[in-house]
Structure formats: structure tokens, C-alpha cells
Design a protein around this motif. Structure first.
Motif, PDB file in Angstrom:
ATOM      1  N   LYS A  33      30.303  68.200  75.232  1.00 32.96           N
ATOM      2  CA  LYS A  33      29.824  69.529  75.600  1.00 32.96           C
ATOM      3  C   LYS A  33      30.851  70.584  75.184  1.00 32.96           C
ATOM      4  N   SER A  34      30.400  71.818  75.145  1.00 31.00           N
ATOM      5  CA  SER A  34      31.297  72.919  74.760  1.00 31.00           C
ATOM      6  C   SER A  34      31.991  73.476  75.996  1.00 31.00           C
ATOM      7  N   VAL A  35      32.834  72.654  76.599  1.00 28.98           N
ATOM      8  CA  VAL A  35      33.562  73.039  77.805  1.00 28.98           C
ATOM      9  C   VAL A  35      35.030  72.674  77.625  1.00 28.98           C
ATOM     10  N   ASP A  36      35.906  73.638  77.822  1.00 26.22           N
ATOM     11  CA  ASP A  36      37.344  73.370  77.786  1.00 26.22           C
ATOM     12  C   ASP A  36      37.770  73.026  79.216  1.00 26.22           C
ATOM     13  N   TYR A  37      38.068  71.765  79.455  1.00 21.83           N
ATOM     14  CA  TYR A  37      38.245  71.304  80.827  1.00 21.83           C
ATOM     15  C   TYR A  37      39.539  70.506  80.991  1.00 21.83           C
ATOM     16  N   GLU A  38      39.887  70.292  82.248  1.00 19.44           N
ATOM     17  CA  GLU A  38      40.956  69.376  82.610  1.00 19.44           C
ATOM     18  C   GLU A  38      40.516  68.597  83.850  1.00 19.44           C
ATOM     19  N   ILE A  39      40.980  67.370  83.937  1.00 22.07           N
ATOM     20  CA  ILE A  39      40.737  66.530  85.107  1.00 22.07           C
ATOM     21  C   ILE A  39      42.075  66.299  85.788  1.00 22.07           C
ATOM     22  N   ILE A  40      42.148  66.611  87.079  1.00 19.03           N
ATOM     23  CA  ILE A  40      43.369  66.385  87.851  1.00 19.03           C
ATOM     24  C   ILE A  40      43.062  65.394  88.970  1.00 19.03           C
ATOM     25  N   VAL A  41      43.664  64.226  88.892  1.00 20.29           N
ATOM     26  CA  VAL A  41      43.530  63.238  89.966  1.00 20.29           C
ATOM     27  C   VAL A  41      44.755  63.361  90.858  1.00 20.29           C
ATOM     28  N   SER A 103      26.357  65.466  84.912  1.00 19.28           N
ATOM     29  CA  SER A 103      25.285  66.357  84.444  1.00 19.28           C
ATOM     30  C   SER A 103      25.023  67.458  85.464  1.00 19.28           C
ATOM     31  N   ASP A 104      25.153  67.142  86.763  1.00 22.72           N
ATOM     32  CA  ASP A 104      25.043  68.188  87.784  1.00 22.72           C
ATOM     33  C   ASP A 104      26.201  69.168  87.668  1.00 22.72           C
ATOM     34  N   LEU A 105      27.386  68.653  87.367  1.00 22.01           N
ATOM     35  CA  LEU A 105      28.550  69.511  87.164  1.00 22.01           C
ATOM     36  C   LEU A 105      28.283  70.501  86.038  1.00 22.01           C
ATOM     37  N   LEU A 106      27.697  70.029  84.960  1.00 23.89           N
ATOM     38  CA  LEU A 106      27.397  70.908  83.833  1.00 23.89           C
ATOM     39  C   LEU A 106      26.384  71.987  84.247  1.00 23.89           C
ATOM     40  N   SER A 107      25.435  71.620  85.098  1.00 20.38           N
ATOM     41  CA  SER A 107      24.470  72.609  85.607  1.00 20.38           C
ATOM     42  C   SER A 107      25.180  73.671  86.433  1.00 20.38           C
ATOM     43  N   TYR A 108      26.112  73.243  87.290  1.00 19.95           N
ATOM     44  CA  TYR A 108      26.923  74.195  88.066  1.00 19.95           C
ATOM     45  C   TYR A 108      27.630  75.173  87.121  1.00 19.95           C
ATOM     46  N   TYR A 109      28.307  74.595  86.153  1.00 22.03           N
ATOM     47  CA  TYR A 109      29.107  75.378  85.205  1.00 22.03           C
ATOM     48  C   TYR A 109      28.248  76.404  84.465  1.00 22.03           C
ATOM     49  N   HIS A 110      27.087  75.973  83.990  1.00 22.63           N
ATOM     50  CA  HIS A 110      26.209  76.877  83.251  1.00 22.63           C
ATOM     51  C   HIS A 110      25.694  78.009  84.133  1.00 22.63           C
ATOM     52  N   GLU A 111      25.469  77.720  85.424  1.00 21.74           N
ATOM     53  CA  GLU A 111      25.037  78.777  86.346  1.00 21.74           C
ATOM     54  C   GLU A 111      26.091  79.871  86.462  1.00 21.74           C
ATOM     55  N   LEU A 112      27.370  79.471  86.587  1.00 18.16           N
ATOM     56  CA  LEU A 112      28.444  80.460  86.688  1.00 18.16           C
ATOM     57  C   LEU A 112      28.634  81.222  85.381  1.00 18.16           C
TER      58      LEU A 112
END
Length: 203
Positions: A33-41, A103-112
Motif C-alpha cells: 500500500k502507499s503508506v509510509d509506516y513504522e511498527i513499534i513493538v 485491512s481495517d487499519l487501512l480503512s481507518y487510515y483512509h478515513e483520516l
């Protein structure tokens, strides 16, 4: 101030059986996807092999970070520590057991991204009526507690105890200090957003 589009914070404790699958599932999904992201555990000092597994993953993947919590034990404290180093414009909390959908996360992101006036997006697990494998007693307690909170604070939203939500980091900074040490943080964050007039959408 923000170097990434999105930060995913995953609090962990004794998650050696699921943490690698969880992280790689999110990583592989978002890489397409076209998202610049980071994962922090953020690990709450597990005694199993969570640290060993995550150290190996974080060394091989640039946008995956692993830290041991330096705070008093607690789910909420791990999240707050993750927030302190998060570089994303938006921040979400996902569980380490793969119970939250990328996929729900991507929906959240697109809403914002679509509606710049929004400060946060909340999911509602119960609106579709398709919850599966949820123990009856736990379901009754969950529904009673969430309805009680919504009545007390005068809101229609009824899934406060679901931690899987997304927030503008700037808004999270503005509602600090975050005082919940444990799972009550899942209620504190959305309640502060709602009661302080931040704009949200439920999907």
C-alpha cells in the motif's frame, strides 16, 4: 515533527507464539500500500522468547522497532512508551495476537486522510452482528460495561473497550498526560477525545 504517515504500536507480553506472525502480517500487507509506516513493538519484559524473536525481526526490517518497556508493568504503560517515540502523523494500537485486521487499519487510515477535520476513527465490533467465538459471559460483561459508559458520558458509541482505534498523534499529545497503567487506557483515550470535543467517526 512527523516523519511517517502512520505508527502501529503493538504492546506485547509473553507473545512468542504469535508476535512474529502478527508483525509480518501487518508488514506484508502495508508494503503493498502507499503508506509510509513504522511498527513499534513494546514488550512488557516477557520471560519467554518474545525479545529474541523481535530482536531478530527488527534487525532485518528497517521500519520495525522493538523496545523493552522501562516503565512499571502494564498494558497502558507500554502504549505510552510507544507513543513517546512514535514518528507517525497517525497512531494506532494493535494487539499482538492477530485479532486486529490490517485491512481495517487501512480503512481507518483512509478515513483520516480523506477527512482532514477528523481527529480519530473508532471501530465498532458489534454493529454488524457478526462477532464470532466470543464467550457468552465475556460478551455480557462487555456489552453492559460499554453501554454504561456510553449512557454516563452521553454518547452513542458503544465499543470503548476495543483498543483498535486510530488517532492523530497531535491530538494524543494534547490530551496528555495519559494516566491509565493497564487496559483502562482503551477507555481513557476515546473518552478524552469525545468529552474534549475532538472530531471522530465510527466505522
Amino acid at each position: 515533527m512527523f516523519k511517517r504517515d502512520l505508527t502501529i504500536i503493538i504492546p506485547s507480553f509473553q507473545e512468542e507464539k504469535s508476535i512474529e506472525k502478527t508483525v509480518m502480517n501487518i508488514y506484508n500487507f502495508l508494503n503493498d500500500k502507499s503508506v509510509d509506516y513504522e511498527i513499534i513493538v513494546v514488550d512488557d519484559n516477557s520471560s519467554d522468547d518474545t525479545e529474541l524473536i523481535m530482536n531478530k525481526i527488527s534487525r532485518s526490517l528497517e521500519n520495525v522497532k522493538f523496545i523493552l518497556s522501562s516503565r512499571v508493568k502494564g498494558f497502558g504503560n507500554s502504549i505510552v512508551q510507544g507513543l513517546e517515540i512514535a514518528k507517525g502523523k497517525y497512531v494506532t494500537i494493535m494487539m499482538a495476537d492477530m485479532s486486529d485486521s490490517p485491512s481495517d487499519l487501512l480503512s481507518y487510515y483512509h478515513e483520516l486522510e480523506k477527512n482532514k477535520n477528523l481527529d480519530c476513527v473508532f471501530g465498532d465490533r458489534w454493529s454488524s452482528g457478526q462477532i464470532k467465538a466470543y464467550p457468552l459471559m465475556k460478551r455480557l460483561i462487555n456489552r453492559f460495561g460499554n453501554h454504561l459508559i456510553s449512557i454516563f458520558f452521553g454518547t452513542d458509541y458503544k465499543d470503548f473497550t476495543n483498543s483498535f482505534k486510530i488517532y492523530k498523534k497531535e491530538a494524543l499529545i494534547n490530551i496528555s498526560p495519559i494516566i491509565s497503567n493497564h487496559f483502562s487506557i482503551t477507555v481513557e483515550l476515546p473518552l478524552k477525545m469525545i468529552t474534549r470535543g475532538y472530531k471522530y467517526k465510527v466505522i
